[in-house]
Scaffold this motif. Structure first.
Motif, PDB file in Angstrom:
ATOM      1  N   GLU A  65      48.086  43.747  29.788  1.00  0.00           N
ATOM      2  CA  GLU A  65      47.156  43.189  30.769  1.00  0.00           C
ATOM      3  C   GLU A  65      45.772  43.827  30.680  1.00  0.00           C
ATOM      4  OE1 GLU A  65      48.833  43.205  34.677  1.00  0.00           O
ATOM      5  OE2 GLU A  65      50.454  41.819  34.127  1.00  0.00           O
ATOM      6  N   GLU A  94      42.329  40.987  34.836  1.00  0.00           N
ATOM      7  CA  GLU A  94      41.840  40.346  36.047  1.00  0.00           C
ATOM      8  C   GLU A  94      40.333  40.561  36.194  1.00  0.00           C
ATOM      9  OE1 GLU A  94      43.091  40.025  40.778  1.00  0.00           O
ATOM     10  OE2 GLU A  94      44.163  41.363  39.422  1.00  0.00           O
ATOM     11  N   ILE A 135      44.924  33.334  32.193  1.00  0.00           N
ATOM     12  CA  ILE A 135      44.956  34.526  33.042  1.00  0.00           C
ATOM     13  C   ILE A 135      44.715  34.158  34.495  1.00  0.00           C
ATOM     14  CG2 ILE A 135      43.820  36.717  33.558  1.00  0.00           C
ATOM     15  CD1 ILE A 135      45.587  36.677  31.041  1.00  0.00           C
ATOM     16  N   GLU A 194      47.350  34.843  37.459  1.00  0.00           N
ATOM     17  CA  GLU A 194      47.019  35.697  38.604  1.00  0.00           C
ATOM     18  C   GLU A 194      47.160  34.924  39.911  1.00  0.00           C
ATOM     19  OE1 GLU A 194      46.519  38.826  38.609  1.00  0.00           O
ATOM     20  OE2 GLU A 194      46.265  39.262  36.481  1.00  0.00           O
ATOM     21  N   ASN A 195      46.702  33.660  39.916  1.00  0.00           N
ATOM     22  CA  ASN A 195      46.833  32.842  41.128  1.00  0.00           C
ATOM     23  C   ASN A 195      48.293  32.588  41.460  1.00  0.00           C
ATOM     24  OD1 ASN A 195      44.080  32.662  41.484  1.00  0.00           O
ATOM     25  ND2 ASN A 195      43.869  30.682  40.473  1.00  0.00           N
ATOM     26  N   GLU A 217      50.799  34.485  40.668  1.00  0.00           N
ATOM     27  CA  GLU A 217      51.363  35.746  41.126  1.00  0.00           C
ATOM     28  C   GLU A 217      51.004  36.009  42.592  1.00  0.00           C
ATOM     29  OE1 GLU A 217      50.722  40.473  40.103  1.00  0.00           O
ATOM     30  OE2 GLU A 217      50.520  38.996  38.499  1.00  0.00           O
ATOM     31  N   ASP A 218      49.745  35.717  42.972  1.00  0.00           N
ATOM     32  CA  ASP A 218      49.319  35.935  44.353  1.00  0.00           C
ATOM     33  C   ASP A 218      50.035  34.998  45.322  1.00  0.00           C
ATOM     34  OD1 ASP A 218      47.640  37.954  43.644  1.00  0.00           O
ATOM     35  OD2 ASP A 218      45.804  36.749  43.649  1.00  0.00           O
ATOM     36  N   ASP A 254      57.138  37.196  40.601  1.00  0.00           N
ATOM     37  CA  ASP A 254      56.628  36.205  39.659  1.00  0.00           C
ATOM     38  C   ASP A 254      57.586  35.943  38.500  1.00  0.00           C
ATOM     39  OD1 ASP A 254      56.409  38.549  38.321  1.00  0.00           O
ATOM     40  OD2 ASP A 254      54.305  38.332  37.746  1.00  0.00           O
ATOM     41  N   SER A 297      40.319  38.767  46.037  1.00  0.00           N
ATOM     42  CA  SER A 297      40.536  38.386  44.645  1.00  0.00           C
ATOM     43  C   SER A 297      39.244  37.906  44.000  1.00  0.00           C
ATOM     44  CB  SER A 297      41.608  37.301  44.556  1.00  0.00           C
ATOM     45  OG  SER A 297      41.782  36.869  43.225  1.00  0.00           O
ATOM     46  N   ASP A 336      48.788  45.878  45.618  1.00  0.00           N
ATOM     47  CA  ASP A 336      48.539  44.445  45.603  1.00  0.00           C
ATOM     48  C   ASP A 336      48.540  43.906  47.026  1.00  0.00           C
ATOM     49  OD1 ASP A 336      48.311  41.773  45.088  1.00  0.00           O
ATOM     50  OD2 ASP A 336      50.349  41.518  44.327  1.00  0.00           O
TER      51      ASP A 336
END
Length: 497
Positions: A182, A266, A301, A305-306, A308-309, A318, A391, A467
Motif C-alpha cells: 500500500e 491513500e 485505489i 479505499e471507499n 473499505e470505509d 473488507d 478522507s 481508522d
C-alpha cells in the motif's frame, strides 16, 4: 495456459434452481431466441445489459454449456466478452462452474484478466496454469500488475516462476515487492518514458518508436530528467504530437508533482484528485526517477479505499466478497459485534439505575428506546459526514471548531423539529404535558451529544492513527444510547416522579 484438445465430457455438477438456461431475448428487437441458435454476433449484443452489467440470461448460457461439457460453446461465449467482463463473469459463477470455464478462457486474454480478479478467484485460475504459462503472462503485464499477481503465488511456485523468467523481468518483480504494501513503490510501474532536456521532439518520437516493448503499454507524459536522472519536468504526449520536431523538450515541459516511493497509496490518491493528475513520476530517497503511477491505478485505489470505509462504517471487514464463505463472513462481522455487546452494558447500567422510575410509569419504557434510536440515527449522519470529510482532507485542525459548531447547531435545529413532533404524539397518546416536555428535552440533549460524538470521535481516532471509519460507529452508538436513556430517565425522575 494449456487448452483442452478435445471437448470435455459432460460434468457432474449438480443442478440448482437458478442455474438453468432460458430462452434469451435479443436487446435489439426483444424477440426470444433459441439458446442453441444464438450466433456470436448475438452473444456480443445481449451479453451486457444497458448498464454494462452482465445479463443473467448470458450467464445462464455459460452455465448451460458447462453442464453439457461443451467447451467449444464456452470458448465462443467467452470470446464475445471484454476481459473485464470475463473477470466479472467468474465472480458470478460458483467454484464448480469456474473449474469448467477457466480452461476455455482465451490464453491471450489471461494477462489482462488476472489483475482484474478477486484474490481467491485469481488463485483458482493460477492453479490451473503451468509454471511456464504463468511466467509468460507475467512478462506481458506492467510491472505493478505483475507484482500483484506474483504476490498471490505460493512460495514454491514463486521460485519456479522466477526461474522461468528472463533476468530483467525477474528483477522488476523482486524490486517491486521490496517496497511496503500500500505504498507508491508497490503501486508504481517501473516502465517509464524519460528523456534528457536537450532532446528535441523528433528525438523523443524516434526513441519511442524504436523502444517498442521497453516502454509502458499506456503512458501520458514524457518525463524530462537531468544528468543525475532526477525529473525536472514533464511533456504531455498530446503536446508532443502537436509540436514541430525541432522544438527542444526543455521549452515544452511543465513542472511535475513528484511521488516518493514510501508514500501511502491513500495519500497518492489524494494528490491525484487534488491536482487533477493523469500520471506522476515516482522518485526514490535520492530523488531519482524510478517509475510512474497512472490514473487507472488511482481509480482502483480510490474505489478500494471507499469500499473499505463503507464496510468499516457497518462494522464489516473488507475481506467479504461475492465468493466469501460463511465462516469468512462470521469472522468478518463478529469482532465488532462483540465490542458492541460490551458497550451495550453501559446502557443497561443506566436503565437499571432508573428501574424504580420505570415501574412507576410504564410509558417511560415505551418511549425511552425512541430517544436513543433517533439520536443514534443523527449521530450516524454526523459520523458519516465527518469520516468523508476526513478522507477528503476537508476536515482539519484549521476548521475543526467551525465544523463542530455547525454540527451542534444543526443538531439543535433538527432536534427541535423532532422534539416538537414527538411531544405532539406523546400528548395525543398519553395526554400528559409533562411527559411531552420530558421527551422533547431528552431529544434536544441527545441530538447535541450525537453531533459532538459524531464529529469528535472520528477526529480523535484519526489523530491517533486509528481508522475513523472502523472504530467510530461503535463508540458513537455508545454515546447516543447512554445519553438518550440517561437524559430521558433523568428528566423523568426530576419532573414527573
Amino acid at each position: 495456459m494449456s487448452q483442452k484438445s478435445e471437448t470435455p465430457q459432460k460434468s457432474n455438477i449438480p443442478e440448482t434452481d437458478v442455474l438453468v438456461a432460458a430462452p434469451v431475448k435479443d436487446r435489439r428487437d426483444n424477440d426470444e431466441i433459441d439458446a442453441e441458435l444464438i450466433t456470436p454476433e448475438q452473444i456480443e449484443d445481449f451479453a451486457l445489459k444497458d448498464d454494462y452489467a452482465l445479463n443473467p440470461q448470458y450467464i445462464s448460457l455459460v452455465i448451460d454449456a458447462a453442464d453439457r461439457g461443451d467447451g467449444l460453446r464456452l470458448r465462443e461465449l467467452l470470446d464475445a466478452l471484454h476481459y473485464a467482463d470475463i473477470a466479472d463473469l467468474l465472480g458470478f459463477l460458483s467454484e464448480d462452474y469456474r473449474e469448467e470455464v477457466i480452461p476455455w478462457i482465451p490464453s491471450d486474454a489471461l494477462a489482462d484478466i488476472l489483475p482484474e480478479l478477486d484474490d481467491d478467484i485469481r488463485e483458482e485460475v493460477i492453479e490451473s496454469m503451468h509454471t511456464a504459462d504463468i511466467a509468460e503472462v507475467l512478462q506481458e503485464l506492467d510491472s505493478d500488475d505483475a507484482a500483484a499477481v506474483f504476490e498471490d503465488l505460493e512460495e514454491d511456485q514463486q521460485k519456479a516462476v522466477l526461474a522461468a523468467m528472463p533476468e530483467s523481468e525477474r528483477e522488476a518483480i523482486v524490486t517491486s515487492l521490496a517496497y511496503e504494501e500500500e505504498t507508491a513503490g508497490r503501486l508504481m510501474q517501473r516502465e517509464v518514458m524519460a528523456a534528457p532536456s536537450f532532446w528535441t521532439v523528433g528525438h523523443a518520437i524516434d526513441h519511442m518508436r524504436e523502444a517498442g516493448d521497453d516502454l509502458p503499454e499506456l503512458f501520458f507524459d514524457i518525463y524530462v530528467i537531468d544528468p543525475s536522472h532526477k525529473p525536472v519536468g514533464a511533456v504531455p504526449v498530446s503536446v508532443l504530437m502537436r509540436t514541430k520536431r525541432d522544438m527542444v523538450l526543455s521549452t515544452l515541459m511543465d513542472p511535475t508533482t513528484e511521488i516518493t516511493v514510501d508514500m501511502d497509496q491513500e495519500e497518492v490518491a489524494y494528490i491525484f484528485e487534488k491536482y487533477h493528475l493523469i500520471s506522476a513520476p515516482v522518485v526514490d530517497a535520492s530523488g531519482r526517477l524510478v517509475g510512474q503511477i497512472t490514473v487507472d491505478d488511482i481509480v482502483n485505489i480510490i474505489q478500494a479505499e471507499n469500499r473499505e470505509d463503507i464496510l468499516a462504517l457497518g462494522g464489516v471487514s473488507d475481506i467479504e466478497g461475492r465468493d466469501t464463505g460463511i465462516f469468512g463472513m462470521v469472522k468478518s462481522r463478529l469482532p465488532w459485534l462483540l465490542v458492541n455487546l460490551l458497550t451495550a452494558f453501559a446502557s443497561v447500567t443506566v436503565i437499571s439505575a432508573f428501574q424504580g422510575e420505570i415501574v412507576k410509569m410504564v410509558a417511560l419504557a415505551a418511549l425511552m428506546p425512541v430517544v436513543a434510536s433517533i439520536g443514534g440515527n443523527f449521530g450516524t449522519q454526523a459520523l458519516t459526514v465527518a469520516v468523508r470529510a476526513l478522507s477528503a482532507r476537508e476536515l482539519t485542525a484549521a476548521n475543526a471548531a467551525r465544523t463542530l459548531w455547525r454540527e451542534i447547531m444543526s443538531g439543535w435545529l433538527v432536534g427541535a423539529c423532532v422534539a416538537i413532533g414527538l411531544a405532539v404524539v406523546t400528548l395525543i397518546f398519553w395526554h400528559d404535558a409533562k411527559l411531552a416536555s420530558v421527551i422533547a428535552g431528552a431529544i434536544l440533549i441527545n441530538f447535541t451529544m450525537a453531533a459532538l460524538a459524531g464529529t469528535l470521535i472520528p477526529m480523535a481516532a484519526s489523530k491517533f492513527g486509528i481508522d475513523p471509519a472502523g472504530a467510530s460507529p461503535i463508540f458513537v452508538t455508545l454515546v447516543t444510547d447512554f445519553c438518550g436513556f440517561f437524559s430521558f430517565l433523568g428528566l423523568a425522575a426530576i419532573i414527573l416522579l
